[in-house]
Design a protein around this motif. Sequence first.
Motif, PDB file in Angstrom:
ATOM      1  N   ARG A  18       0.501  -1.343  -0.066  1.00 20.04           N
ATOM      2  CA  ARG A  18       0.051   0.038   0.496  1.00 20.04           C
ATOM      3  C   ARG A  18       0.941   0.804  -0.415  1.00 20.04           C
ATOM      4  NH1 ARG A  18      -5.116   0.277   3.550  1.00 20.04           N
ATOM      5  NH2 ARG A  18      -4.403  -1.732   5.226  1.00 20.04           N
ATOM      6  N   CYS A  19       2.161   1.160  -0.572  1.00 16.67           N
ATOM      7  CA  CYS A  19       2.804   2.623  -0.242  1.00 16.67           C
ATOM      8  C   CYS A  19       3.301   2.977   0.236  1.00 16.67           C
ATOM      9  CB  CYS A  19       2.191   3.990  -2.246  1.00 16.67           C
ATOM     10  SG  CYS A  19       1.951   3.144  -3.353  1.00 16.67           S
ATOM     11  N   ASN A  34       6.374  13.155   2.842  1.00 23.36           N
ATOM     12  CA  ASN A  34       5.312  12.905   2.064  1.00 23.36           C
ATOM     13  C   ASN A  34       4.230  12.808   2.219  1.00 23.36           C
ATOM     14  OD1 ASN A  34       7.536  14.183   0.338  1.00 23.36           O
ATOM     15  ND2 ASN A  34       8.099  12.380  -1.243  1.00 23.36           N
ATOM     16  N   ARG A  35       4.124  12.045   3.713  1.00 23.62           N
ATOM     17  CA  ARG A  35       2.697  11.465   4.088  1.00 23.62           C
ATOM     18  C   ARG A  35       1.690  12.627   4.272  1.00 23.62           C
ATOM     19  NH1 ARG A  35       0.264   8.451   7.769  1.00 23.62           N
ATOM     20  NH2 ARG A  35       0.098   6.227   6.982  1.00 23.62           N
ATOM     21  N   THR A  36       0.447  12.800   3.841  1.00 25.43           N
ATOM     22  CA  THR A  36       0.136  13.412   4.981  1.00 25.43           C
ATOM     23  C   THR A  36      -1.205  12.878   5.896  1.00 25.43           C
ATOM     24  OG1 THR A  36      -1.890  12.178   2.800  1.00 25.43           O
ATOM     25  CG2 THR A  36      -1.210  14.649   2.687  1.00 25.43           C
ATOM     26  N   LYS A  37      -1.779  13.285   6.209  1.00 25.82           N
ATOM     27  CA  LYS A  37      -3.067  12.779   7.432  1.00 25.82           C
ATOM     28  C   LYS A  37      -4.190  12.974   7.542  1.00 25.82           C
ATOM     29  CE  LYS A  37      -1.343  11.598  11.934  1.00 25.82           C
ATOM     30  NZ  LYS A  37      -1.346   9.915  11.337  1.00 25.82           N
ATOM     31  N   TYR A  38      -5.428  12.033   7.885  1.00 24.14           N
ATOM     32  CA  TYR A  38      -6.242  12.025   7.252  1.00 24.14           C
ATOM     33  C   TYR A  38      -7.138  12.851   8.575  1.00 24.14           C
ATOM     34  CZ  TYR A  38     -11.309  10.472   6.441  1.00 24.14           C
ATOM     35  OH  TYR A  38     -12.711  11.001   6.865  1.00 24.14           O
ATOM     36  N   ASP A  52      -9.393   4.405   8.756  1.00 23.63           N
ATOM     37  CA  ASP A  52      -8.091   4.572   9.968  1.00 23.63           C
ATOM     38  C   ASP A  52      -7.815   3.774   8.249  1.00 23.63           C
ATOM     39  OD1 ASP A  52      -9.126   6.260  11.486  1.00 23.63           O
ATOM     40  OD2 ASP A  52      -8.766   5.871  13.298  1.00 23.63           O
ATOM     41  N   PHE A  72      -4.942   4.435   5.281  1.00 23.94           N
ATOM     42  CA  PHE A  72      -3.504   4.578   5.394  1.00 23.94           C
ATOM     43  C   PHE A  72      -2.738   4.727   3.905  1.00 23.94           C
ATOM     44  CE2 PHE A  72       0.066   1.338   5.130  1.00 23.94           C
ATOM     45  CZ  PHE A  72       0.999   1.923   6.719  1.00 23.94           C
ATOM     46  N   GLU A 122      -2.415   8.110   2.352  1.00 21.61           N
ATOM     47  CA  GLU A 122      -1.466   8.909   3.390  1.00 21.61           C
ATOM     48  C   GLU A 122      -0.513   8.757   2.988  1.00 21.61           C
ATOM     49  OE1 GLU A 122      -3.948   9.577   7.651  1.00 21.61           O
ATOM     50  OE2 GLU A 122      -2.586   7.684   7.213  1.00 21.61           O
ATOM     51  N   ASN A 123      -0.212   7.011   2.871  1.00 23.98           N
ATOM     52  CA  ASN A 123       1.103   7.162   2.452  1.00 23.98           C
ATOM     53  C   ASN A 123       1.582   7.854   0.871  1.00 23.98           C
ATOM     54  OD1 ASN A 123       1.769   5.991   4.731  1.00 23.98           O
ATOM     55  ND2 ASN A 123       0.477   3.572   3.095  1.00 23.98           N
ATOM     56  N   VAL A 124       0.460   8.132   0.386  1.00 19.68           N
ATOM     57  CA  VAL A 124       1.282   8.401  -1.335  1.00 19.68           C
ATOM     58  C   VAL A 124       0.887  10.114  -1.160  1.00 19.68           C
ATOM     59  CG1 VAL A 124       0.822   6.684  -2.286  1.00 19.68           C
ATOM     60  CG2 VAL A 124      -0.839   8.001  -2.447  1.00 19.68           C
ATOM     61  N   GLY A 125       0.177  11.005   0.013  1.00 14.27           N
ATOM     62  CA  GLY A 125       0.012  11.671  -0.232  1.00 14.27           C
ATOM     63  C   GLY A 125      -0.621  12.933  -0.105  1.00 14.27           C
ATOM     64  N   ILE A 126      -2.108  11.607  -0.423  1.00 13.98           N
ATOM     65  CA  ILE A 126      -3.593  13.209  -1.544  1.00 13.98           C
ATOM     66  C   ILE A 126      -3.341  13.860   0.278  1.00 13.98           C
ATOM     67  CG2 ILE A 126      -5.447  12.191  -1.776  1.00 13.98           C
ATOM     68  CD1 ILE A 126      -4.003   9.559  -3.082  1.00 13.98           C
ATOM     69  N   LYS A 127      -4.269  14.567  -0.165  1.00 15.48           N
ATOM     70  CA  LYS A 127      -5.160  15.712   0.318  1.00 15.48           C
ATOM     71  C   LYS A 127      -6.122  15.043   1.200  1.00 15.48           C
ATOM     72  CE  LYS A 127      -4.119  20.006  -2.150  1.00 15.48           C
ATOM     73  NZ  LYS A 127      -3.802  19.593  -2.871  1.00 15.48           N
ATOM     74  N   ARG A 128      -6.105  15.797   2.382  1.00 16.05           N
ATOM     75  CA  ARG A 128      -6.950  15.504   3.347  1.00 16.05           C
ATOM     76  C   ARG A 128      -8.581  15.069   2.669  1.00 16.05           C
ATOM     77  NH1 ARG A 128      -6.722  18.933   8.159  1.00 16.05           N
ATOM     78  NH2 ARG A 128      -5.052  16.975   8.442  1.00 16.05           N
ATOM     79  N   ILE A 180      -8.788  12.060   1.004  1.00 13.61           N
ATOM     80  CA  ILE A 180      -8.948  11.083   1.339  1.00 13.61           C
ATOM     81  C   ILE A 180      -9.926  10.611   1.526  1.00 13.61           C
ATOM     82  CG2 ILE A 180      -7.801   9.830   3.523  1.00 13.61           C
ATOM     83  CD1 ILE A 180      -5.241  11.052   2.980  1.00 13.61           C
ATOM     84  N   GLY A 181     -10.781  11.904   2.340  1.00 12.37           N
ATOM     85  CA  GLY A 181     -12.391  11.155   3.146  1.00 12.37           C
ATOM     86  C   GLY A 181     -13.197  10.879   1.762  1.00 12.37           C
ATOM     87  N   ILE A 188     -12.368   7.128   0.957  1.00 15.56           N
ATOM     88  CA  ILE A 188     -13.138   6.099   1.668  1.00 15.56           C
ATOM     89  C   ILE A 188     -14.090   6.211   1.788  1.00 15.56           C
ATOM     90  CG2 ILE A 188     -13.358   5.637   3.910  1.00 15.56           C
ATOM     91  CD1 ILE A 188     -10.831   7.949   5.023  1.00 15.56           C
ATOM     92  N   LEU A 232      -5.955   3.978  -3.319  1.00 15.19           N
ATOM     93  CA  LEU A 232      -5.348   3.908  -3.979  1.00 15.19           C
ATOM     94  C   LEU A 232      -5.820   3.730  -5.686  1.00 15.19           C
ATOM     95  CD1 LEU A 232      -2.442   1.955  -1.911  1.00 15.19           C
ATOM     96  CD2 LEU A 232      -2.446   4.475  -2.530  1.00 15.19           C
TER      97      LEU A 232
END
Lengths: 290, 275, 277
Positions: free
Chosen positions: B227-228, B234-238, C99, C103, C106-112, C115-116, C119, C155
């Motif tokens: 899952r990369c 470069n990690r974002t947080k949800y 959550d 995961f 988040e790992n590939v740096g997508i904007k919050r 991400i919502g 999901i 992803l």
Amino acid sequence: MRIEVKDLTYSYEQSSKKGGQVALDKVSITIEEGEFFGIIGQTGSGKSTFVQHLNGLIKVEKDRGSIKIGEFDLTDKKCDFKALRKKVGMVFQYPEHQLFAETVFEDVAFGLKNFAPEMSEREIEERVEQAITLVGLDYSKVKEKSPFELSGGQKRRVAIAGVIVTKPEILVLDEPVAGLDPAGKKDFLALLKKLHKMFVKTVVLVSHDMNVISEHCSRAAIFSAGKILTVGTPKDIFANEDELISLGLSLPTTAFIEKRLSHSGINPKSNLTVSDFIDKLCEEFVGGKR
Amino acid sequence: MKDVTFGQYYPKDSFVHRMDARIKILASIAYIVGVFLVQSFHFLGFAACFLFVLITTITAKVPFLKVLKSIKAIMFFIILSAILQLFFNSDGEVLLDLSFIKITDLGLLNAAFIIVRISLVVLGASLLTLTTSPVELADGIESLLYPLKFIKFPVHEFALIMSIALRFIPTLLDETDRIIKAQKARGADFESGNIFKRAKALIPVLIPLLISSFRRADELADAMDARCYSGSKNRTKYKKMKLTWRDLIGTILVAGLIVGVVYLNNFYVLLTVAL
Amino acid sequence: MPLIELKNVSFSYDKKIDVVKNVSLSVEEGEYVAIIGHNGSGKSTLAKLLNALVLPDEGSVTVDGFSSADKKQVFDIRKTVGVVFQNPDNQLVASIVEDDVAFGPENVGIKREEIGERINFALSAVGMEKFRRSSPMHLSGGQKQRIAIAGVLALKPKVLVLDESTAMLDPQGRKEVLSVVERLNRTQKVTVINVTHYMDEVVRADKVYVVNDGEIVLSGTPSEIFKKKEEIKACGLELPLAAEIADALIQRGVKLPEGILTEERLAEELCALKSKI
């Protein structure tokens, strides 16, 4: 030894007052010596909880029914569970996960040494060799190996050898073929049949695989929500297709085809084993004309 | 095995549950400091702390019994500390003389003081874990540790390890239960014999458990890679943590508690001076 | 151009014995491919080669124009090819469903905000929206695997690889997972590669590869494959029971057509035969 279960009730989280989820609800059943008995039901139907009672891994609580196995009364406080477990072997799902010893020999001998501490070294060796050979492994090749170097299928065989080494009269198996590939499954079922002809008198087999149940079991029980719905021969328990489907179960291949054929007026009336089913169909389609 | 009340999340929708995890962690630390600020034998300070616990429990809609159960988990430790105080404190008036051991009034008082102090600390800490999910807790700690990034402390990795550990605790408990049963079925005996024999009997449980943990770790690592996952870069947080009015109220309450404790300490001093 | 192309790929863990030997295969966009083999045949390693979890010692793996030989493109490959593994308990990282699904993004740096949305999309694609805030601990095996699929879908991969994802499930869970995957293949045009040892899961595939001892020994459509009974058995595999029964009946003179694979079809053919008599 006969297995006699009466009104067995069990719930998890006894302590919580809000009535923990009932895992078994007044289960009564008798399994005669010599049977190859199947247990089916969805995950969470109580079948695992039930079989764990059979060798005292889960104890019967006071006033919650009774279990008698041969002369063992499992409700009796003085019941000798060690002696019972020697007679009632138990194979769990993914039994290879219980391996721990440095060598295959030590692991297989573990149960024997626990149950019969007085046994001589020579006798232990004989019994271990016999068990390892029975499960289809080469004793001289594997005995000194670490069980963890073996392949997945071999590990499972070692684990099963570790259970049958005490020559249990009753063998309880909880999903023993889970994760095996077709060839491994076939081998395993052949081994089980062989054991059933030797020292294992009674087999209690929990399985999700309806084809296994219809092929091998003399009788079977359907569990649902902690209760036994039906007990009988494969023919009996697979008679009601709608009920099975409502329980998230399905028909074995033979029963499925028989059911469809009956709509067209064909009733082969086999006992649902594959060979009998083929015979009956041949009678129907070829035999009559010849 | 399943009776591990300490640290178990009690899901509810309450004022306390909705507070920001970071504030709750800081408040818990402040509360514990408060408990330790209570000077010897100023039990009124303890009463204030207990009142605080009680109020929090009620607003959190957690059954008080659940909170109390946390003490049971470390009962042994509490009793041990109390006994040490009781037996090895020779100051004060002797109440009971057993020739090899003297029990004094000060020792007794000290023992009582220790029991109450440890219990209060545990109650507070368990309130934190009862009202904050492991994930929130891990996120909160990560966020609080954020400044450490500047001294090259791997904050993100640390937090991830924590949350994965939390995630796997129930899985491993289940597994332990299964292995114990499997070995019991093979005649293993965990209940009799002296301590050495019992410790030895655990080997057939611990080794399979260790091996399966490694296997799980391996598989989890693959799943994360797939899952990369590549560290914090470069990690974002949800999940975003937001401070609300609840957090302000909580902060004020805790601050009030500490002021109260300090005041009560002095209150005693004033009282003794006056007498 | 095929979406995935393996050319003469070999791989070994210990640099001695190759677990994958000189494998070449290609997968087109939108296909449903089955890779089947017994336990220890090397099929799982093959699955890991498909998304660069392991890199080939020899040969090349190309996914959507990205090459696994280029380190910078490994993440592009992993973004394109999602993998769902065997054990439902060992691939979820978080204690709450949403959550866990977050995961990957988040790992590939997508904007919050996105991400919502992802999901939402991923959980509804597997029919698990209701469990967004639940803990996976209390879900069934099939449901956990659906969450794992959602975690991969978040992803937005073009390919979904199932690495024996149904092997540890009960029949109910298996059915759930397979129907979700089938729907994704049909409606979202997700390319599916199902690595399995269950023959009955193969029946539905567009193309089948049979793996034995690290090599591809057979390939073709399911009905082409099932004709080669002896070869299949030699690989430690079995035909679906219905196919075996049909075969035995034909051998004994019942006039059934060739190529019956499912119990439904066998029942139909027998009924048709009866009406002819």
